[in-house]
Design an enzyme around this catalytic site. Sequence first.
Site, PDB file in Angstrom:
ATOM      1  N   THR A  68      -5.323  -2.097  -1.076  1.00  0.00           N
ATOM      2  CA  THR A  68      -6.563  -1.748  -1.775  1.00  0.00           C
ATOM      3  C   THR A  68      -7.415  -0.750  -0.982  1.00  0.00           C
ATOM      4  O   THR A  68      -8.415  -0.258  -1.484  1.00  0.00           O
ATOM      5  CB  THR A  68      -7.391  -3.024  -2.019  1.00  0.00           C
ATOM      6  OG1 THR A  68      -7.514  -3.729  -0.781  1.00  0.00           O
ATOM      7  CG2 THR A  68      -6.706  -3.926  -3.036  1.00  0.00           C
ATOM      8  N   GLN A  69      -7.015  -0.499   0.289  1.00  0.00           N
ATOM      9  CA  GLN A  69      -7.747   0.489   1.089  1.00  0.00           C
ATOM     10  C   GLN A  69      -6.816   1.027   2.175  1.00  0.00           C
ATOM     11  O   GLN A  69      -6.025   0.262   2.741  1.00  0.00           O
ATOM     12  CB  GLN A  69      -8.972  -0.168   1.749  1.00  0.00           C
ATOM     13  CG  GLN A  69      -9.868   0.820   2.486  1.00  0.00           C
ATOM     14  CD  GLN A  69     -10.724   0.141   3.562  1.00  0.00           C
ATOM     15  OE1 GLN A  69     -10.209  -0.520   4.467  1.00  0.00           O
ATOM     16  NE2 GLN A  69     -12.029   0.299   3.446  1.00  0.00           N
ATOM     17  N   THR A  82      -5.346  -0.580   5.391  1.00  0.00           N
ATOM     18  CA  THR A  82      -6.369  -1.321   6.130  1.00  0.00           C
ATOM     19  C   THR A  82      -6.957  -2.498   5.354  1.00  0.00           C
ATOM     20  O   THR A  82      -7.694  -3.296   5.915  1.00  0.00           O
ATOM     21  CB  THR A  82      -7.494  -0.371   6.593  1.00  0.00           C
ATOM     22  OG1 THR A  82      -7.900   0.437   5.481  1.00  0.00           O
ATOM     23  CG2 THR A  82      -7.028   0.535   7.716  1.00  0.00           C
ATOM     24  N   SER A  83      -6.665  -2.590   4.059  1.00  0.00           N
ATOM     25  CA  SER A  83      -7.053  -3.797   3.334  1.00  0.00           C
ATOM     26  C   SER A  83      -6.121  -3.981   2.145  1.00  0.00           C
ATOM     27  O   SER A  83      -5.548  -3.015   1.643  1.00  0.00           O
ATOM     28  CB  SER A  83      -8.508  -3.727   2.854  1.00  0.00           C
ATOM     29  OG  SER A  83      -8.924  -5.015   2.416  1.00  0.00           O
ATOM     30  N   SER A  84      -5.981  -5.230   1.743  1.00  0.00           N
ATOM     31  CA  SER A  84      -5.079  -5.509   0.623  1.00  0.00           C
ATOM     32  C   SER A  84      -5.487  -6.819  -0.034  1.00  0.00           C
ATOM     33  O   SER A  84      -6.240  -7.614   0.534  1.00  0.00           O
ATOM     34  CB  SER A  84      -3.640  -5.648   1.125  1.00  0.00           C
ATOM     35  OG  SER A  84      -3.535  -6.800   1.939  1.00  0.00           O
TER      36      SER A  84
END
Length: 376
Positions: A68-69, A82-84
């Site tokens: 997601t990022q 860096t995000s999920s």
Amino acid sequence: MTPSHEKLVAHLLQAVGLPPHWRRAFEFVERHRFLPDQVTLPDGTTVDRLSAPEQWLGVAYDDIPLVTQVDDGAEDGTGYPTSSASMPSIVADMLRRLEVHPGMRVLEIGTGTGYNTALLAHLLGDEAVTTVEVDPTLAEQARVNLMGTGFVPLVVTGDGTQGWPARAPFDRVISTAAVKRVPYHWIAQSQPGGKILTPWGNAFHNGVLADLRVGSRGTASGRFCGNVAFMWVRHQRTPGQVVATYVSDEHEFRVRRTGMQPNGPLAFDANFAIGLHMPTVINVIEFHEDEDDQRFVMYLVDPDSGSWASWHVDPGAASHEVRQYGSRQLFTEFETAYQWWLDSGRPAVDRFGMTVSVDQQTVWLDEAANVISSMP
Ligand SMILES: C[S@@+](CC[C@H](N)C(=O)[O-])C[C@H]1O[C@@H](n2cnc3c(N)ncnc32)[C@H](O)[C@@H]1O
């Protein structure tokens, strides 16, 4: 519930053995409400809600992680995730292992989308859940996602490795970002008898879950389990691009051949055990560009000394080329560590455990006295 949501819950029940209280939470909390308009699948494909709404809704209920990022939200980066939204079966498995019940207070590290936070808040109530996210944009979006689905737990913007002392002590600490060193704050902010569940690993191997019990003397101890690969907490990341940075054909490397075959040391349990012996060495596998070509190269890189090794594996061949460069003989260390694992009776990951105190983190085999490695 939509049919795809129902199908996911049925899958989790079967795959993870979800108890009824978690089943209700997974039925209630709709994963798609926590996802941004663009999500990236494990194969690198990005799905856009606006141009492909049905596909986007479909992947929301597939048992896959969704990035997601990337690059901490920066534009023009290298695409480092860096995000999920973590893989639902991993989320469910961690919640089951957490052994958390109404009446308990939980600290979560790595809010991300807020999906896991919502599941916790559904079971425990908003007041019992504190979650910390280091990225301000993600933290704010998580608050919006949570409120939009009827939850208002405390979402703190900050470094979760510091815990959140204002709400301590906690009965459970769950991290959804991996650590190399379990932060002592998590232990200091836990009740004696509390549990800390966190993805754990090192530069070589990412990773496993550390399932720790907090003792009465300010230490936490427990075994490893699972087979997970989480994103690292921000300040403990393993650097990317190490092959391009450290490995060069122009170096004067030594060449030899090995008869060792890859299926032994690259299997999960062996690879984990090898990593315990060379925890700061980064291990990268690069497959051949042509998918039908089974050859691959395993690189070992030690950024501290600039040493590297490469193992050019041609499956089916009797031997494979090894190149080693620098002051450390990294492939030789790899062979020695693998031999140690064989000589130790090929222990599985769950025979290893960890004890964390204020000044040390030790990893052991079978019992705390049998220390394999330690770090300050
Ligand atoms: C795998 S994602 C979490 C998934 C999330 N639990 C969910 O259900 O969507 C890991 C998250 O940890 C966050 N993170 C990384 N380092 C952190 C830190 N030091 N403190 C708090 N959060 C951190 C990242 O920004 C990222 O959002």
